[in-house]
Design an enzyme around this catalytic site. Structure first.
Site, PDB file in Angstrom:
ATOM      1  N   ASP A   1       9.537   0.322   9.835  1.00 33.04           N
ATOM      2  CA  ASP A   1      10.319  -0.926   9.862  1.00 33.04           C
ATOM      3  C   ASP A   1      11.384  -0.815  10.957  1.00 33.04           C
ATOM      4  OD1 ASP A   1      10.699  -3.414   8.788  1.00 33.04           O
ATOM      5  OD2 ASP A   1      11.737  -2.724   6.975  1.00 33.04           O
TER       6      ASP A   1
ATOM      7  N   GLU B   1       8.045 -12.886   1.674  1.00 36.47           N
ATOM      8  CA  GLU B   1       8.972 -12.400   0.632  1.00 36.47           C
ATOM      9  C   GLU B   1       9.696 -13.564  -0.041  1.00 36.47           C
ATOM     10  OE1 GLU B   1      11.494  -9.111   1.715  1.00 36.47           O
ATOM     11  OE2 GLU B   1      12.740  -9.329  -0.104  1.00 36.47           O
TER      12      GLU B   1
ATOM     13  N   ASP C   1      13.336  -0.713   5.792  1.00 32.95           N
ATOM     14  CA  ASP C   1      14.781  -0.554   6.006  1.00 32.95           C
ATOM     15  C   ASP C   1      15.539  -0.675   4.682  1.00 32.95           C
ATOM     16  OD1 ASP C   1      14.568  -3.264   5.599  1.00 32.95           O
ATOM     17  OD2 ASP C   1      15.709  -3.847   7.379  1.00 32.95           O
TER      18      ASP C   1
ATOM     19  N   LYS D   1       7.012  -2.987  11.904  1.00 33.25           N
ATOM     20  CA  LYS D   1       7.265  -4.302  11.291  1.00 33.25           C
ATOM     21  C   LYS D   1       8.629  -4.787  11.740  1.00 33.25           C
ATOM     22  CE  LYS D   1       8.596  -4.965   6.751  1.00 33.25           C
ATOM     23  NZ  LYS D   1       9.808  -5.775   6.890  1.00 33.25           N
TER      24      LYS D   1
END
Ligand code: KIV
Length: 295
Positions: free
Chosen positions: A98, A197, A59, A128
């Site tokens: 995504d 992340e 995204d 995801k």
């Protein structure tokens, strides 16, 4: 009597496609997994030829492709459009679609519906989504619908406002323990891999050791089972602020900018196009054409 297998299309990988269980095998063997984002067919073809295992139609498209200042505005229709372009060109890598903000948070049913659209209309191999907590139930619902689902914890850009900005996560003992618990909960719910992340390297390594499924790091050090970078960041094609974890492998903005400036200069000077860029007509046909004009 037909001997055709009764497996649903979504569960039958295309010939040459990396089998999903191979990612877990790679973790067991200690082979690192390469994931990169891509948002169009040429990028997907290049990534495929470079031999990556996973292409994420992230995204981040909202920012690097569509010019938004965050990932929030991109819609499921837009993500499906981009994913379709990628899946047309990616033969071996698994394509991860995504799920954008607002397309899975409301209920398990909404999440499964969005995941099905991503697979059916976008051609994604797997999907995801970001977060844990209530999102663990979304992951379970999607996995129970026979769609592979990747988790994403640590800095989850869709909730950046709630997290107080684009900040590293898991930097206290309490936060690191919560991160580990979240990753374990996603694994238990059926996630086949988890993105970590902007997490301290030492924390990401411990989470990686604790999980059976692979971790894919971005800003999480070298101790994860794989890495992911955003196409435009690593190729120097995004002019906005980039996080410290980005490594630029090329400066394509400069290369492309130089090419466009040379093209503009040559058009203005009348030096492009040259003979070699031009179609010809025979002398007889040209003479006939001119005669026709005169009459
Ligand atoms: O959307 C995206 O590109 C991502 C990566 C940064 C992991 O989620």
């Amino acid at each position: 009597m037909s001997t055709r297998p009764r497996t649903p299309a979504a569960a039958t990988p295309a010939p040459g496609k990396l089998p999903l269980p191979e990612l877990a095998e790679m973790k067991r063997r200690g082979d690192r997994i390469v994931m990169i984002t891509a948002y169009d067919a040429p990028a997907a073809r290049i990534a495929d030829e470079a031999g990556v295992e996973l292409i994420l139609v992230g995204d981040t498209a909202a920012m690097v492709m569509l010019g938004h200042t965050s990932t929030l505005p991109v819609t499921l229709d837009e993500m499906i459009f981009l994913t379709r372009a990628v899946t047309r060109a990616a033969r071996r890598p698994l394509v991860v679609g995504d799920l954008p903000f607002g397309t899975y948070e409301v209920s398990d049913e909404q999440a499964v519906g969005s995941a099905i659209r991503m697979v059916k209309e976008g051609g994604a191999d797997v999907v995801k989504l970001e977060g844990a907590g209530r999102m663990v139930s979304r992951v379970r619902a999607i996995a129970d619908s026979n769609i592979g689902v990747m988790g994403h914890v640590g800095l989850t850009p869709q909730s950046a406002t709630k997290l107080g900005g684009f900040k590293a996560q898991g930097r206290t003992a309490t936060a690191a323990k919560r991160l580990l618990d979240d990753a374990l909960a996603l694994q238990e719910a059926g996630a086949f891999a988890v993105v970590l992340e902007a997490v301290p390297a030492a924390v990401a390594s411990r989470v990686t050791q604790a999980l059976e499924v692979p971790t894919i790091g971005i800003g999480a050090g070298a101790g994860t089972n794989g890495q992911v970078l955003v196409w435009h960041d690593m190729l120097g094609m995004y002019e906005g602020p980039t996080p410290r974890f980005v490594k630029r492998y090329a400066d394509l903005s400069e290369t492309i900018g130089d090419a466009v400036a040379r093209y503009a200069a040559e058009v203005r000077a009348g030096t492009f196009p040259e003979d070699e860029h031009t179609y010809r007509i025979t002398a007889e046909e040209l003479a006939a054409f001119e005669a026709a004009l005169e009459s």
